[in-house]
Design a protein around this motif. Structure first.
Motif, short mmCIF file in Angstrom:
data_model
loop_
_atom_site.label_atom_id
_atom_site.label_comp_id
_atom_site.label_asym_id
_atom_site.label_seq_id
_atom_site.Cartn_x
_atom_site.Cartn_y
_atom_site.Cartn_z
N ALA A 93 0.83 -1.20 0.00
CA ALA A 93 0.00 0.00 0.00
C ALA A 93 0.87 1.25 0.00
CB ALA A 93 -0.92 -0.01 1.23
N LEU A 94 1.92 1.24 0.80
CA LEU A 94 2.80 2.41 0.86
C LEU A 94 3.43 2.66 -0.51
CD1 LEU A 94 4.59 1.85 4.28
CD2 LEU A 94 2.78 3.48 3.76
N ARG A 95 3.90 1.55 -1.13
CA ARG A 95 4.54 1.70 -2.45
C ARG A 95 3.52 2.20 -3.48
NH1 ARG A 95 8.15 -3.91 -2.39
NH2 ARG A 95 9.55 -3.23 -0.72
N LYS A 96 2.31 1.70 -3.31
CA LYS A 96 1.26 2.09 -4.25
C LYS A 96 0.99 3.60 -4.14
CE LYS A 96 -3.54 1.21 -5.30
NZ LYS A 96 -4.77 0.67 -4.74
N VAL A 97 0.99 4.08 -2.90
CA VAL A 97 0.75 5.51 -2.70
C VAL A 97 1.81 6.32 -3.43
CG1 VAL A 97 0.73 7.36 -0.98
CG2 VAL A 97 -0.49 5.21 -0.53
N ILE A 98 3.06 5.85 -3.37
CA ILE A 98 4.15 6.58 -4.02
C ILE A 98 4.02 6.47 -5.55
CG2 ILE A 98 6.65 6.68 -4.36
CD1 ILE A 98 6.94 5.63 -1.51
N VAL A 117 5.47 -6.60 -10.17
CA VAL A 117 5.00 -5.23 -10.32
C VAL A 117 3.98 -4.88 -9.24
CG1 VAL A 117 5.50 -4.77 -12.75
CG2 VAL A 117 3.39 -5.95 -12.14
N ARG A 118 3.17 -5.87 -8.94
CA ARG A 118 2.16 -5.60 -7.90
C ARG A 118 2.84 -5.32 -6.56
NH1 ARG A 118 -3.07 -9.02 -5.55
NH2 ARG A 118 -4.32 -7.13 -5.57
N LYS A 119 3.79 -6.18 -6.20
CA LYS A 119 4.45 -6.03 -4.90
C LYS A 119 5.27 -4.75 -4.84
CE LYS A 119 2.55 -9.66 -3.41
NZ LYS A 119 2.93 -11.03 -3.69
N SER A 120 5.64 -4.24 -6.01
CA SER A 120 6.39 -2.99 -5.97
C SER A 120 5.49 -1.78 -6.19
CB SER A 120 7.55 -3.03 -6.97
OG SER A 120 7.07 -3.36 -8.25
N GLY A 121 4.21 -2.02 -6.07
CA GLY A 121 3.31 -0.86 -5.97
C GLY A 121 2.56 -0.51 -7.23
N ASN A 122 2.84 -1.22 -8.33
CA ASN A 122 2.18 -0.86 -9.58
C ASN A 122 0.89 -1.66 -9.75
OD1 ASN A 122 4.26 0.96 -11.08
ND2 ASN A 122 5.41 -0.71 -10.15
N GLU A 123 -0.06 -1.33 -8.97
CA GLU A 123 -1.30 -2.09 -8.94
C GLU A 123 -2.03 -2.03 -10.30
OE1 GLU A 123 -2.14 -3.95 -6.45
OE2 GLU A 123 -4.21 -4.49 -6.94
N THR A 124 -1.98 -0.87 -10.92
CA THR A 124 -2.71 -0.71 -12.18
C THR A 124 -2.16 -1.62 -13.27
OG1 THR A 124 -2.89 1.56 -11.50
CG2 THR A 124 -3.64 1.05 -13.73
N ILE A 125 -0.82 -1.64 -13.35
CA ILE A 125 -0.20 -2.50 -14.37
C ILE A 125 -0.56 -3.95 -14.07
CG2 ILE A 125 1.98 -3.27 -15.35
CD1 ILE A 125 3.15 -0.55 -14.64
N PHE A 126 -0.46 -4.29 -12.77
CA PHE A 126 -0.78 -5.66 -12.39
C PHE A 126 -2.17 -6.06 -12.86
CE2 PHE A 126 -3.02 -8.39 -9.35
CZ PHE A 126 -2.33 -9.58 -9.58
N ARG A 127 -3.11 -5.18 -12.60
CA ARG A 127 -4.49 -5.51 -12.98
C ARG A 127 -4.63 -5.75 -14.47
NH1 ARG A 127 -8.82 -3.38 -8.83
NH2 ARG A 127 -7.51 -3.69 -7.03
N ARG A 128 -3.94 -4.92 -15.21
CA ARG A 128 -4.02 -5.08 -16.66
C ARG A 128 -3.47 -6.43 -17.07
NH1 ARG A 128 -1.24 -0.52 -18.41
NH2 ARG A 128 0.29 -1.84 -19.45
N LEU A 129 -2.29 -6.77 -16.49
CA LEU A 129 -1.67 -8.05 -16.81
C LEU A 129 -2.58 -9.21 -16.42
CD1 LEU A 129 1.93 -7.29 -15.50
CD2 LEU A 129 1.27 -7.56 -17.90
N ALA A 130 -3.13 -9.10 -15.22
CA ALA A 130 -3.98 -10.18 -14.71
C ALA A 130 -5.17 -10.37 -15.62
CB ALA A 130 -4.43 -9.85 -13.29
N GLU A 131 -5.78 -9.23 -15.95
CA GLU A 131 -6.96 -9.34 -16.81
C GLU A 131 -6.62 -9.96 -18.17
OE1 GLU A 131 -8.37 -5.34 -16.63
OE2 GLU A 131 -9.06 -5.64 -14.56
#
Lengths: 382, 662, 381, 142
Positions: A89-94, A191-205
């Protein structure tokens, strides 16, 4: 000393970013005390969680990027705090709110993943090139098993052996399998663990779509990171597949006598538990049983193993970042293996393999030991 | 000292003694000692034939002092005392010496062990010479019980005893029973409504055929001792006719005179004629004499209550002529359950209590959250708005050697409870400033975890001050709580609207008076001292007086109830036996020798000696029902006036002087 | 020696049975069972057994009030002392106060070969000299300190005050580390064996030290050395009480004291007063201190009343009443301080004030101070 | 000449140390026979004279032992005993006696082994010190 004023706004942002578990922390400090970073430098996870509780996080601090998501602290936490979620979450905020600078290496790798579907910036169309000279079918509707090799074995020359060995074994066992090749992308764990949630979602989808469209039911993975992501995280996005790690599958094949060993492998081998196989998914016995089934192979254990195993330091996106010499867990691990007089350091994770192979170059007598995936060892013996 | 005829019996205990000690030689040696007329050895002195030897010798050889040398007196002293008694000799004319545990079993050298056994027997013979017959006294136990304090502890104890169909007198000094618990809103960790679970119990106490409730009363004097206490209780005048008052409350409504209500912690007003709270038991009004203008003017002014009382319970007669009554009670045991006081945080000026409107104590906050309280259960600031952020400060007055060193035990939990209520009722941000979270009881840690999930912010650090001096814009108009967050290693300033001080529970301000009234001892922290912290937690140094609840130490409701039930069980067991056996080996005073200096009175833990004036001369007297025979007074006595029966100086010096042969 | 010889020795057979002794006796005033006249009568009738086993034999304070009034000059205290020798030989010892701790300590002191640690209390603010020809006898004070801790009495204060006085007069006295109890109590309790051992020991160390003058702040030691030792041992030096010594120096050296504003009264210790006839010296010292106003009690000098206890024996209810009576007398003078010149008087008076019970007897609280301390305060510095 | 055997008199409270000595017995923990126990109800009952009398009658060492502060049957006997003992220690110190001859212990009922060890230590220590320096008074023993 300047007095700090707790910030409700910051707390809310962190909570919003998925930091909910921080509420539960009662600051016992066990996380800090168990964290492998404190073997090599000082790193207070507890402190960071507390800062988060009061909205007093120093977002500029490099500490935020240290966590390798090895899960040691989470496993031991007396309050069951999902500390990795807080770090994420902290990484995501950044990353997503731009409150501080993202380290260059991470930013670059994330961008690579986003653009090319792999962190190595290789072309998407080359994703199946590793299998060009092998007898590998593309996955089609009705194929029993999808083999998902992970970006590293797919592209990285040093790791291609994993994928190739896997295919060799599958063919030997006459398994009905195929690969999706260019249709697949990175699982997105790092990417997810390093805070890039959006990219992760795209990849997952995109992966879920590819799997679903091609009628994938069962996925064989070489990487515990892919394993964890597909098994534990994709269901949140609607992807429900049977996921099996190569070591699990190998054991299945050995037990069902679908593969038989032809040679003795008279070697002293140590096995290093990958965090995402072990602590994240409690798979400790299968790789060991597979290794022990190889004739002539002598399996020895590292000083800390199974639940206590030391991380290679590559998780959570750390693989992309430079870690100072002297602070590398993989160096410690490799030294321990050499100390034990092992000839082979067996791994079951492409990330681990990458980290250890790097270590071989810098650690004293690093070349005296081979780093091999369990799959490769099995392949050698059949 | 003429006519001492001593019989000595040396036991073989099979080979247990005889294997190491030459018992025959010891017996032969004993026969040569002065005043010894019979000396025998026998295989098992504790066996029937062994005991018969003693009985026969008492009858046939006329021995009048007995020495048995065998095992530990802790094992068989009683056996041989009984043998003496059966033989017609006072049981205290026996001296039992230990040549097994203290000799044959611990030594290997037979000659040395035999010599030691001889010395022990020689010393016993010297000592028994001075033994005097003692009388074992019994006293009856009055089955009535006095319970002091009508809080949850006192009520529970009273009900337990009364349910056993024994008469209980329950004395409460306030107009109604209920204690602190009835002031509480909800109880941790289950969040039951305190009133809901307590009022049925109060009603039961009020109606119980075996409980005589003496509310608005105080114990004035206690005399006597276990089994037969005499107690004087002052029943304070309510200035109304209790038998007629129906508690309709009309008088209260009409009464024009107001003061801050004690029950509401001063957050609401009550009248000069009042019922402290709606469910009060007994449900009758009380008149505050100092406030009542009718009484103060000698009947010349006001009189609204008289006018409106249809039951005729308030009359000029009751208002002007009623006076306190002294009720005399006789009880066999007493349970003291006088509770606690809340620490007054205004002595910690840094916290701004009484200085800032929105700094509250725990009990004040209880009233605020209570639906029946002054704000109707709404958490409101003094200006009537809801707080946006609240700080709860733990350990106010506790865990601090400047005030109380002890941990007050309940504050962490009620602090958490407040956090929960604030979150639930206002959604405000809550900060808990704590030193350690101590959540040790059943369901406590789970409660803590549950509260944590609410997003309460825990700051580990003792608050340095609460101030309204703002240094930034956002602090303006707020109370700023300043502390070091020890986990951050940094100072923090938290601007809040309301501060709740988790004030410690402390011993009652008049605990010293209560202690001297009932002969209790107080610990350094002011609370009453139990007979044994671990193994006798509700008994006190004074037999027949038990303690329960927060007068012993801060504790929560379940612990208080358990302790009250334990105290009731103690009282019931006394009643069930019906009599007490008094220690015979107790202190006695030679009045001619006594100078009445009072050192004995000062040193005695059990309040047995008392200096009184006899014909103008000060002398000490011993209350034998209180004396335990520990002997401290005899050591303290400068003149040798006090001696302990069976352990007189003469006896011990005779024994000591004979242990070593020269 | 038998009872018959004692009667001869102490002129007891001259008794006229007038009863003056019993009427003057401070004990008989309170204890109806105690009468010197009856004791003598028993002796004269030859009831030896009854007499030596009568524990009232140990009640006599040997205050010498009766002897001074006796028309036949019967030495009743001496009669008592000698009869106690018979009683002690028969194992009698009266009722010890403080459980006999003090008697036991003296016995152990007498019969021990080890070096005492008498002077650990000694502060180095006072000057002493091993080669001095003046010795200050410290006596049992070091032992009294712990025993009377709770009263509280600090008898060593008197020793320190005495040292301060001597130092201020330019004297650096010898204080002897091997000094033992003077034996006063043993002697008066009839324990002759202990007394002899002590007397011989003290005489020997004093002889060896070569001192010419022995100063006492305790009248009991003083009396014992002056009147009793000569009967048993040879002592070649002058003995003096500090009050006597001071009175002497007042004349010879014209001592000057600072002003001490105090209204005081003075208790004549029996040993100093009636035993040795020293009444004036302490009063003279008091008079020499500017600001001191002496107001006398009703009974003074020869008629003075004993502090109520002797030899830490039979310290009973009657003893207490004597002391209370005396303290009431002292308070009646309006003095703020009762001065004595005997550590025992001070101890016994202070002990009588102890009232730790809830109920209190008559109000007898008054400051008690030794003359030596008063003088030391007047010296200042 | 036979080795010097010191004589020890131990004053033991009924509830703790006397019971500890009993336990030493039932557990057959051996210790030297030089000690003789006087049973008192409470260590706070021990009068200084008892100890002095022990020395008078020829003891080379004296042990005063009773409950721990928290175990006391009479609540605070050990406190009273300590107060007495402090005075006693001062007295025998002035008398010149070695401190080791007088020992105060708190030995609870479960500590049979501790009792035996204390006795052993005392015997050892006293053997080194030699006999107490007091000559016994004639006729001192009743």
């Amino acid at each position: 000393m300047m007095a700090l004023i707790p910030s409700k706004e910051v707390v809310d942002v962190v909570l919003e970013a998925g930091g909910e578990p921080l509420k539960l922390c009662y600051q016992c400090g066990l996380c800090t005390a168990t964290c492998p970073w404190n073997l090599v430098r000082s790193f207070s996870i507890r402190g960071m969680v507390h800062q988060s509780q009061l909205g007093l996080v120093d977002f500029e601090s490099e500490d935020i990027w240290l966590c390798a998501t090895c899960n040691t602290c989470v496993k031991r936490c007396p309050r069951g705090v999902e500390i990795i979620d807080i770090m994420r979450a902290l990484r995501k905020v950044i990353v997503e709110m731009g409150v501080a600078k993202v380290p260059d290496a991470l930013r670059l790798s994330a961008k690579n993943v986003s653009v090319t579907g792999n962190p190595l910036a290789e072309l998407q169309e080359k994703r199946a090139d590793w299998a060009k000279d092998l007898d590998v079918k593309p996955f089609i509707e009705g194929t029993e098993l999808l083999y998902f090799p992970c970006c590293y074995p797919a592209y990285e020359p040093k790791e291609k052996g994993i994928a190739r060995a896997t295919v060799g074994i599958l063919n030997e066992a006459r398994v009905d399998f195929g690969i999706l090749g260019v249709k697949e992308s990175c699982c997105g764990d790092l990417v997810r663990k390093s805070g890039n949630e959006t990219i992760f979602r795209r990849l997952a989808e995109s992966n879920i779509k590819a799997f679903t469209e091609n009628g994938v039911k069962r996925i064989l993975v070489s990487s515990p990171h892919c394993y964890n992501t597909f098994k534990n995280e994709y269901p949140d996005f609607g992807g429900n597949f049977e996921v099996i790690h190569s070591t699990q599958y190998l054991l299945e094949l050995v037990k069902e006598h679908r593969i038989e060993f032809a040679k003795e492998l008279n070697k002293r081998v140590v096995y290093s538990d990958p965090c995402y196989l072990g602590r994240h998914n409690d798979i400790y016995d299968e790789p060991r049983e597979v290794l022990q089934s190889i004739p002539g192979l002598e399996l020895v254990e590292l000083p800390d193993f199974r639940e206590e195993a030391l991380c290679c330091g590559g998780g959570g996106g750390r693989i992309w970042m430079e870690t100072k010499k002297g602070e590398r867990f993989c160096d410690l691990r490799l030294e321990q293996a050499i100390e034990l007089g092992a000839e082979v350091l067996a791994v079951a994770c492409p990330i681990c393999m990458c980290m250890f192979k790097d270590s071989q170059l810098t650690v004293d007598k690093g070349e005296s030991i081979e780093v091999k995936d369990v799959t490769e060892l099995v392949h050698e013996a059949i | 000292m003429e006519g001492r005829r001593i019989g000595v019996y040396v036991c073989h205990c099979g080979l247990n003694i005889a294997g190491t000690v030459d018992v025959e030689e010891v017996a032969k040696y004993a026969a040569t000692l002065p005043s010894v007329v019979v000396s025998r050895d026998y295989h098992y002195m504790c066996s029937d034939p062994g005991q018969a030897l003693i009985k026969d010798d008492i009858k046939e050889c006329g021995i009048n002092r007995v020495v048995v040398a065998s095992c530990s007196p802790r094992m068989h002293e009683l056996t041989f005392r009984n043998a003496c008694q059966d033989g017609g000799l006072n049981p205290y004319l026996l001296e039992h010496t230990n040549i097994r545990e203290h000799c044959s079993w611990v030594h290997e050298d037979k000659a040395a062990a035999t010599e030691k056994a001889k010395a022990l027997v020689r010393a016993a013979v010297k000592r028994v010479y001075y033994h005097e017959p003692l009388e074992v006294k019994e006293a009856p136990v009055n089955p009535n019980v006095l319970v002091v304090g009508g809080g949850i502890a006192g009520m529970q104890a009273a009900l337990d005893i009364a349910n056993g169909e024994h008469q209980v007198y329950l004395v409460e000094r306030e107009p109604s029973i209920g204690g602190h618990m009835i002031q509480l809103d909800r109880t941790f960790p289950t969040l039951d409504c305190s009133e809901c679970i307590l009022t049925p119990k109060m009603a039961e106490v009020g109606h119980h055929p075996f409980i005589e409730l003496l509310a608005y009363s105080e114990v004035e004097e206690v005399s006597g001792s276990i089994g037969q206490f005499k107690v004087k209780v002052r029943k304070k005048a309510r200035y109304i006719d209790e038998s007629k008052c129906v508690g309709c409350g009309v008088c209260e409504e009409k009464c024009p005179w107001k003061v801050p209500s004690e029950f509401e912690m001063g957050l609401a007003m009550r009248k000069a004629i009042y019922i402290p709270f709606a469910q009060a038991i007994p449900n009758v009004v009380t008149i505050d004499k100092d406030l009542c203008v009718y009484i103060q003017s000698g009947g010349k002014k006001c009189g609204a209550c008289i006018k409106f009382c249809e039951a005729n319970a308030v009359t000029p007669e009751t208002l002007l002529n009623q006076s306190d009554q002294i009720v005399e009670l006789e009880v066999g045991s007493i349970i003291v359950a006088t509770g606690y006081d809340q620490f007054d945080p205004s002595v910690v000026p840094q916290y701004g209590y009484k200085k800032y409107d929105n700094v509250l104590t725990g009990l004040e906050f209880e009233r605020i959250t209570c639906a029946a309280g002054p704000t109707g259960g709404k958490i409101l600031l003094k200006d009537g708005t809801e707080p946006e952020n609240v700080a709860i400060i733990h350990c106010v007055g506790s865990r601090d050697q400047n005030y109380h060193e002890y941990c007050s035990r309940v504050c962490c939990m009620y602090g958490l409870k407040y956090a929960y209520l604030i979150k639930e009722l206002t959604g405000a941000d809550v900060y808990e400033f704590y030193i350690d979270m101590r959540c040790f009881g059943e369901g406590f840690e789970e409660f803590y975890k549950r509260i944590s999930e609410e997003g309460i912010k825990f700051i580990r650090g003792k608050v340095a001050k609460v101030t309204d001096v703002a240094i930034t814009e956002e602090e303006k108009g707020k109370l700023i709580v300043v502390a070091e967050d020890t986990l951050l290693g940094s100072m923090v300033r938290v601007p809040v609207d309301m501060v709740i001080l988790c004030a410690a529970l402390e011993s009652r301000s008049d605990a010293d008076k209560v202690a001297s009234l009932f002969g209790l001892n107080r610990r350094a922290d002011g609370f009453f001292l139990a007979r044994h912290v671990k193994l006798d937690p509700v008994a006190t140094p004074t037999d027949g007086i038990f303690i329960a609840g927060c007068c012993e130490a801060p504790r929560d409701i379940p612990d208080t109830v358990a302790q009250a039930e334990a105290a009731a069980a103690k009282a019931l067991s006394l009643i069930s036996k019906g009599k007490i056996t008094l220690e015979a080996a107790v202190a006695t005073v030679d009045e001619a020798q006594c100078q009445g200096c009072g050192r004995c009175e000062e040193i005695c833990t059990f309040h047995a000696p008392k200096v009184i004036s006899k014909n103008g001369v000060m002398v000490s007297t011993i209350n034998e029902t209180l004396c335990k025979g520990c002997g401290a007074c005899a050591v303290a006595c400068p003149t040798g006036a006090i001696s302990i029966r069976h352990f007189t100086q003469e006896e011990i010096l005779a024994q000591v002087g004979a242990l070593i042969e020269v | 020696m038998n009872l018959y010889e004692i009667i001869q020795d102490t002129k007891t057979h001259y008794c006229l049975e007038c009863g003056k002794c019993s009427s003057i006796c401070p004990i008989s005033r309170y204890d109806p069972q105690y009468s010197p006249r009856v004791m003598i009568e028993d002796a004269l009738f030859g009831f030896e057994e009854e007499l030596i086993h009568n524990h009232k034999l140990f009640s006599c304070l040997t205050c010498y009030a009766c002897q001074l009034k006796c028309p036949s000059d019967v030495d009743y205290p001496l009669f008592i002392r000698k009869t106690r020798e018979l009683a002690a030989a028969a194992g009698e010892h009266g009722d010890y106060a403080h459980s006999g701790t003090l008697q036991s300590l003296v016995g152990l002191m007498a019969r021990s070969s080890i070096k005492q640690r008498r002077f650990e209390w000694f502060s180095n603010s006072y000057r002493t000299s091993e080669s001095s020809d003046v010795m200050l006898f410290i006596g049992c004070s070091p032992y009294f300190e712990p025993v009377f801790e709770d009263i509280p009495v600090r008898t060593l204060d008197i020793a320190e005050a005495s040292l301060k006085i001597l130092n201020s007069l330019g004297i650096e006295p010898l204080v002897h580390p091997d000094e033992k109890c003077c034996g006063h109590d043993a002697l008066w309790l009839g324990d002759m064996e202990t007394f002899r051992i002590l007397a011989e020991h003290n005489a020997a160390i004093i002889k060896e030290s070569g001192v010419k003058k022995l100063i006492f702040f305790c009248p009991e030691g003083y009396r014992t050395f002056k009147l009793d030792y000569p009967n048993y041992v040879k002592l070649d030096c002058e003995v003096m009480h500090i009050s006597e010594f001071l009175a002497q120096r007042l004349e010879t050296e014209g001592l000057r004291f600072n002003e001490v504003k105090k209204k005081v009264t003075y208790q004549d210790p029996c040993r100093l007063g009636r035993h040795l006839g020293i009444y004036d010296a302490p009063r003279k010292v008091l008079a020499s201190i500017p600001g001191i106003e002496l107001v006398e009690m009703e009974h003074i000098r020869e008629d003075s009343i004993c502090c109520g206890t002797s030899c830490f024996t039979n310290c009973d209810s009657y003893s207490k009443q004597i002391r209370v009576g005396r303290l009431v007398e002292a308070k009646a003078t309006g003095a703020e301080t009762l001065i004595t010149s005997c550590p025992k008087c001070q101890t016994h008076f202070k002990c009588a004030m102890v009232a730790r019970g809830e109920e209190k007897g008559p109000e007898v609280e008054i400051e008690v101070m030794d003359l030596a301390n008063l003088v030391a305060n007047a010296i200042g510095g | 000449m036979a080795e010097f055997e010191p004589q020890i008199i131990a004053f033991c409270c009924n509830w703790c140390t006397y019971a500890a000595a009993d336990l030493a017995g039932t557990s057959r923990v051996h210790y030297p026979p030089n000690v003789k126990i006087v049973r008192v109800m409470c260590s706070g009952m021990v009068n200084p004279i008892y100890v002095l009398k022990a020395f008078e009658s020829g003891a080379d060492g004296v042990l005063v032992a009773g409950c721990n502060l928290v175990d006391c049957y009479y609540l605070d006997g050990p406190v009273k005993c300590d107060a007495m003992f402090a005075i006693l220690k001062k007295l025998v110190h002035i008398l010149g006696l070695e401190d080791e001859r007088l020992r105060r212990e708190m030995i609870s009922a479960s500590e049979g082994v501790v009792f035996a060890r204390v006795v052993e230590e005392m015997v050892e220590g006293l053997k080194k010190l030699g006999p107490a320096p007091f000559k016994v008074k004639k006729g001192a023993v009743v």
